[in-house]
Write an enzyme that holds these catalytic residues in place. Structure first.
Site, PDB file in Angstrom:
ATOM      1  CG  HIS A  72      81.454  48.094 124.064  1.00  0.00           C
ATOM      2  ND1 HIS A  72      80.291  48.429 123.715  1.00  0.00           N
ATOM      3  CD2 HIS A  72      81.752  47.286 122.718  1.00  0.00           C
ATOM      4  CE1 HIS A  72      79.504  47.916 122.797  1.00  0.00           C
ATOM      5  NE2 HIS A  72      80.543  47.517 122.066  1.00  0.00           N
ATOM      6  CE1 TYR A 200      74.387  52.242 129.220  1.00  0.00           C
ATOM      7  CE2 TYR A 200      72.447  51.779 130.067  1.00  0.00           C
ATOM      8  CZ  TYR A 200      73.829  51.224 129.733  1.00  0.00           C
ATOM      9  OH  TYR A 200      74.001  50.184 129.914  1.00  0.00           O
ATOM     10  N   PRO A 292      67.560  47.192 134.510  1.00  0.00           N
ATOM     11  CG  PRO A 292      66.323  47.183 132.763  1.00  0.00           C
ATOM     12  CD  PRO A 292      66.165  47.029 134.032  1.00  0.00           C
ATOM     13  CE  LYS A 296      77.325  47.306 137.335  1.00  0.00           C
ATOM     14  NZ  LYS A 296      78.389  47.181 136.533  1.00  0.00           N
ATOM     15  CE1 TYR A 384      76.846  50.713 131.996  1.00  0.00           C
ATOM     16  CE2 TYR A 384      78.931  49.358 131.061  1.00  0.00           C
ATOM     17  CZ  TYR A 384      77.499  49.932 131.053  1.00  0.00           C
ATOM     18  OH  TYR A 384      76.488  49.322 129.814  1.00  0.00           O
TER      19      TYR A 384
HETATM   20  C1  PHB Z   1      70.957  45.247 126.183  1.00  0.00           C
HETATM   21  O1  PHB Z   1      71.652  45.068 125.325  1.00  0.00           O
HETATM   22  O2  PHB Z   1      69.734  44.439 126.302  1.00  0.00           O
HETATM   23  C2  PHB Z   1      71.257  46.070 127.386  1.00  0.00           C
HETATM   24  C3  PHB Z   1      72.457  46.603 127.527  1.00  0.00           C
HETATM   25  C4  PHB Z   1      72.696  47.406 128.576  1.00  0.00           C
HETATM   26  C5  PHB Z   1      71.858  47.715 129.567  1.00  0.00           C
HETATM   27  C6  PHB Z   1      70.555  47.049 129.556  1.00  0.00           C
HETATM   28  C7  PHB Z   1      70.319  46.033 128.436  1.00  0.00           C
HETATM   29  O3  PHB Z   1      72.057  48.574 130.743  1.00  0.00           O
END
Ligand code: PHB
Ligand code: APR
Length: 389
Positions: A72, A200, A292, A296, A384
């Site tokens: 990505h 997000y 989450p 990280k 990130y």
């Molecule tokens: C996930 O795909 O489970 C996932 C992806 C990004 C995050 C947290 C969880 O920041």
């Protein structure tokens, strides 16, 4: 039984540490409380920083990740329906790899099984002894029989609830913690992801995340209160809530379907200091937890064991303790920066019970600043995709 490094826990930290050490000719034994199938049934985030990808390559387990993982170039943030893409490749020339943690664990397990190194699954009552001296020992019960493993070092890779951190004498450990007043309700679904990249979303009803595991399997989350029960969330209710929290175009393109997994996870920030006690080291979730948001957890675990493996290899090759002496300080300086980033992402994207109208404007201003300032966007991108160590 005797080995050089006794590793407690066969999660990603323990398995990757074992692999890096075995590759350098340092013998290890891994003791894991659960069965192999149980470990592989845990579903967790799956965004790998470039440094983690490089470490998995170095460990010789990158083949399937490169074949099946999704590179990505960026992510999208969405605030009250306004969506903006941040292109990491353009901003700082770096990318991330989306590849499930379960798959990373499976690849590491297969490599370990093939190498013939010892892993004891379903090891009960693991206890750590004499790590303040030169001859530590680990005792455990397997199939009803008591065993003792003598070793030079113990690596505590047994997660947040493990025995390693709990074995450190009281008073030697300082802990720092923040528990967030909400959780993430997540579902897994065999439908193509709504977008090529992660979204997000902040909304006054709460946070939402559109993520994925593969081109045909998606992972979605919505913020819920800690009192929520998963049984109260039908698939229909979940999809409805998710649609309300993302922008119109995303809501319309969502490919919904029956969930194949649904669960609620709490959010926590936690750090223990220091991470070395004589001949015991803490790594991964045993040492620190991040919420989450920002994904990280696995990346920090990988950095910890990358540094620890280097230090232990140096000890055996050169009889130098410089690396192991510096382990805790080196790892913690990076851990705290990732804690800051995860806490910040969590703070701007979620709704908090005590946020007033001023606080909400601050969250919006954070988003507008990221959108309007290349410096701010680059800061997001470098955090990130992973800070150097
Ligand atoms: C996930 O795909 O489970 C996932 C992806 C990004 C995050 C947290 C969880 O920041
Ligand atoms: N004895 C032996 N093994 C134990 C014990 C014990 N007393 N307690 C826990 N374990 C095992 C657990 O069963 C688990 O398999 O230790 C392992 C720890 O694995 P993880 O919890 O996955 O932790 P870690 O390997 O550090 O991986 C960190 O996991 O939670 C995510 O976001 C986090 O991605 C990060 C990753």
């Amino acid at each position: 039984m005797r080995t050089k490094v006794a590793i407690i826990g066969a999660g990603p930290s323990g398995l990757l540490l074992g692999r890096l050490l075995e590759n350098a000719g340092v013998e290890t034994v891994i003791l894991e409380r659960r069965s192999q199938d149980y470990v592989l049934s845990r579903i967790r985030a799956g965004v790998l920083e470039q440094g983690t990808v490089e470490l998995l390559d170095k460990a010789g387990v990158g083949e399937r990740m490169h074949a099946e993982g999704l590179v990505h170039d960026g992510v999208e943030l969405c605030f009250d329906g306004d969506r903006h893409r941040f292109d990491f490749r353009e901003l700082i020339g770096r990318t991330v790899m989306v590849y499930g943690q379960t798959e990373v664990t499976r690849d590491l397990m297969q490599a370990r099984d093939a190498s013939g190194a010892t892993t004891v699954y379903e090891a009960e009552n693991v206890s750590l002894h004499d790590f303040d001296g030169d001859r530590p020992k680990v005792r455990y019960i397997k199939d009803g029989m008591e065993h003792e493993l003598a070793c030079d070092f113990i690596a505590g890779c047994d997660g947040y609830h493990g025995v390693s951190r709990a074995s450190v004498p009281e008073g030697s450990l300082r802990t720092f913690e923040r528990v967030y007043p909400f959780g993430w309700l997540g579902i897994l679904v065999d439908r193509p992801p709504v977008s090529d990249e992660l979204i997000y979303a902040h909304h006054e009803r709460g946070f939402a995340l559109c993520s994925m595991r593969s081109p045909t399997r998606s992972r979605y989350y919505v913020q819920v209160s800690l009192e929520e029960k998963v049984e109260a969330w039908s698939d229909h209710r979940f999809w409805d809530e998710l649609r309300r929290r993302v922008d119109g175009e995303t809501a319309e393109s969502l490919m919904t379907g029956p969930s194949i997994e649904k669960s609620i996870a709490p959010l926590r920030s936690f750090v223990a200091e220091p991470l070395r006690f004589g001949r015991l080291f803490l790594a991964g979730d045993a040492a620190h937890i991040v919420p989450p948001t920002g994904a990280k957890g696995l990346n920090l675990a990988a950095t910890d064991v990358g540094v620890l493996a280097e230090a232990l290899v140096e000890f055996y090759a050169e009889r130098s303790s410089a690396g192991i002496d510096f382990y805790s300080a080196r790892v913690l300086s990076r851990v705290w920066k990732a804690e800051r980033f995860s806490w910040w992402m969590t703070s701007i994207l979620h709704t908090f019970p005590d946020t007033d109208s001023f606080g909400r404007r601050m969250q919006r201003a954070e988003f507008d600043y990221l959108v309007g300032s290349e410096a701010a966007a680059r800061s997001l991108a470098e955090n990130y995709t992973g800070l150097p160590y």
